[in-house]
Design an enzyme around this catalytic site. Structure first.
Site, short mmCIF file in Angstrom:
data_model
loop_
_atom_site.label_atom_id
_atom_site.label_comp_id
_atom_site.label_asym_id
_atom_site.label_seq_id
_atom_site.Cartn_x
_atom_site.Cartn_y
_atom_site.Cartn_z
N GLU A 194 0.83 -1.22 0.00
CA GLU A 194 0.00 0.00 0.00
C GLU A 194 0.86 1.27 0.00
OE1 GLU A 194 -2.53 -0.69 3.43
OE2 GLU A 194 -3.96 -1.78 2.21
N GLU A 225 -5.41 -8.51 -0.42
CA GLU A 225 -6.01 -8.33 0.90
C GLU A 225 -7.50 -8.06 0.71
OE1 GLU A 225 -4.35 -5.52 3.67
OE2 GLU A 225 -2.30 -5.97 3.06
C1 BG6 Z 1 -4.18 -3.04 5.17
C2 BG6 Z 1 -2.79 -3.40 5.64
O1 BG6 Z 1 -4.25 -1.70 4.95
O2 BG6 Z 1 -5.23 -3.27 6.05
C3 BG6 Z 1 -2.74 -4.54 6.64
O3 BG6 Z 1 -1.96 -3.69 4.55
C4 BG6 Z 1 -3.85 -4.35 7.66
O4 BG6 Z 1 -1.47 -4.56 7.22
C5 BG6 Z 1 -5.19 -4.37 6.94
O5 BG6 Z 1 -3.82 -5.26 8.70
C6 BG6 Z 1 -6.40 -4.28 7.86
O6 BG6 Z 1 -6.27 -3.17 8.69
P1 BG6 Z 1 -6.41 -3.32 10.26
O7 BG6 Z 1 -6.11 -1.99 10.80
O8 BG6 Z 1 -7.82 -3.75 10.49
O9 BG6 Z 1 -5.42 -4.37 10.66
#
Ligand code: BG6
Length: 486
Positions: free
Chosen positions: A190, A384
């Site tokens: 990201e 993701e």
């Molecule tokens: C993404 C990141 O933006 O979101 C991850 O690359 C992150 O590292 C994921 O864990 C979810 O966000 P969060 O804050 O719920 O862990």
């Protein structure tokens, strides 16, 4: 007849070293920027600015503090010592791929050593070897919110040009060592997130930036990351013939709140801002509108003579992105806000939200896939996607996470529609297939996994792994190549 997903589609999951591995002070690993991220029990989970707030004073205090209760990313879920057990569970679900990251500070503890740390290198060699043995394709991110803290303290992170060479050197060491094990690489997780949390992404400590120059420093650091990414792409292609190097975007899909042209214009600009990062990495050029905006705002980026050539000559092979939620935009400042991935937008009245306020929008994933493919015409991979939720363990140890199953079902359906409309999508790695520490809030209780880990926000628990209902569901999805989603 619908054709569905290709036979060799890469189904799997994704984790990051700093959120999963733990073992922060083991086998020569140095401190990383993630090790100073604090768990803040009394801060609203939607208030990201407070969660990620940092200063030189906080960094110094953290460096002196051996505690891992207050700094949960230091302990993760101890994937470092549990990885064989965890990979076996992923294999049981049928994973074809696993996205992991390498903690730079395991390889170069302070970022500047002349020789890499052999124990760190060996750990990842063992990890990738085990993945290969189990038939899982490693997808490896070189920088996922975990640069050596020493570089942040000494150079204000990526603000300093010297970090480019240090990163290029670290990457080369990884390519040489893992050239027979890893084909798919990602340079920066990201990369766009640098504007939202410059310390987490690029080691920038606000009080170290020259007076009134925080924005300029951030964009300068971003330029360094673009150049580093392009150089590393070149090296990877040379060292590992046939390798594939991708960029990664937080896909923050935004809709106009109404069809009022003012809302539409604001939305267009927000979406163009979001595309800026991948535009540079795919087209090898800064978009003219962005350059002009820098100029109008007095943001002068220092570039070396060959930088633009390096960017142009080394575009990425594929585009990867994270997708969790969508937002809306409006010219009316007074409307109710909704939370998103370290960002706020205007609430969309048509969408439900998670307990953390992220709006659930499967169709937004389809829209994102169509937009990204149309714009770049490069192979895409979703690296993701998922839903953070507070799970309940029943007395018999079972975990009924039907909300998670429903989230994934609808997103996979949307993805399938996009594929059937012609999008070249080659994989899907859901976020946090095993519960890990939250990047944004450092909570353990914000769980994404198909596998539950017995640990609370303060670090109490046995770390025992338990299969949630979604574990059995995802297994069937992979087995049937998403023909069976119910
Ligand atoms: C993404 C990141 O933006 O979101 C991850 O690359 C992150 O590292 C994921 O864990 C979810 O966000 P969060 O804050 O719920 O862990």
């Amino acid at each position: 007849m619908s054709k569905g997903f290709p036979e060799n589609f890469l189904w799997g999951g994704a984790i990051a070293a700093n959120q999963a591995e733990g073992a922060w002070n083991v086998d020569g690993r140095g401190l990383s920027v993630a090790d100073v991220a604090q768990y803040k029990a009394n801060v609203d989970v939607k208030d990201y600015n407070k969660h990620v707030a940092i200063s030189s004073e906080l960094v110094e205090a953290a460096m002196k503090d051996p505690d891992d209760k207050k700094y949960p990313k230091r302990r993760g879920v101890d994937f470092y010592h549990h990885y064989k057990e965890d990979l076996a569970l992923f294999k049981e679900m049928g994973f074809k791929a696993l996205r992991v990251s390498i903690a730079w500070s395991r390889i170069f503890p302070d970022g500047e050593e002349t020789e890499p740390n052999e124990k760190g290198l060996q750990f990842y060699e063992d990890l990738f070897t085990e993945m290969r043995r189990l038939g899982m394709e490693p997808i490896v991110t070189l920088s996922h919110y975990e640069m050596p803290l020493a570089l942040s303290v000494k150079y204000n992170g990526w603000a300093d040009r010297r970090v480019v060479d240090l990163f290029v050197n670290y990457s080369r060491v990884c390519f040489e060592r893992y050239k027979n094990l890893v084909k798919y690489w990602l340079t920066f997780n990201e990369i766009d997130s640098i504007v939202r949390h410059p310390f987490t992404t690029a080691g920038i400590i606000p009080d170290k930036c020259p007076e009134g120059e925080k924005d300029r420093t951030v964009y300068q650091a971003l330029h360094h990351q673009f150049v580093a990414s392009a150089k590393v792409t070149k090296d990877c292609h040379e060292i590992i013939p046939g390798s594939q190097v991708g960029c990664m975007l937080t896909k923050l899909t935004t809709y106009p709140h109404t069809c009022h042209p003012q809302d539409v214009e604001k939305t267009l600009k927000r979406n163009l801002d979001n595309y800026f990062y991948t535009d540079v990495q795919v087209f090898g050029e800064y978009p003219p509108l962005i350059l002009n905006r820098f100029k109008r705002n007095g943001i002068e980026i220092v570039m070396e003579e060959e930088d633009l050539e390096i960017l142009k000559a080394n575009p990425v092979d594929y585009v990867s992105f994270s997708y969790y939620m969508s937002l809306t935009e409006s010219a009316d400042e007074g409307l109710e806000k909704a939370a998103g991935n370290t960002i706020m937008g205007i609430k969309n009245p048509y969408l439900p939200s998670t307990d953390w306020g992220w709006q659930i929008d499967p169709q937004g994933l389809k829209i994102s896939l169509l937009e990204l493919y149309d714009r770049y015409q490069k192979p895409l991979i979703i690296v993701e996607n998922g839903m953070g939720a507070a799970d309940k363990v029943e007395e018999d140890g079972s975990i009924h996470d039907d909300y998670r199953i429903s989230y994934f079902r609808e997103h996979i359906k949307a993805m399938k529609e996009a594929v059937e409309e012609g999008v070249d999508l080659f994989g899907y790695t859901s976020w946090g297939p095993i519960d890990i520490i939250s990047a944004g809030t450092s909570q353990m209780s914000k769980r994404y996994g198909f596998i539950y880990v017995d640990q609370d926000d303060e670090g109490n628990g046995t770390l025992e792994r338990k299969k949630k209902d979604s574990f059995f569901w995802y297994k069937k999805v992979i087995e049937s190549n998403a023909e069976k989603l119910d």
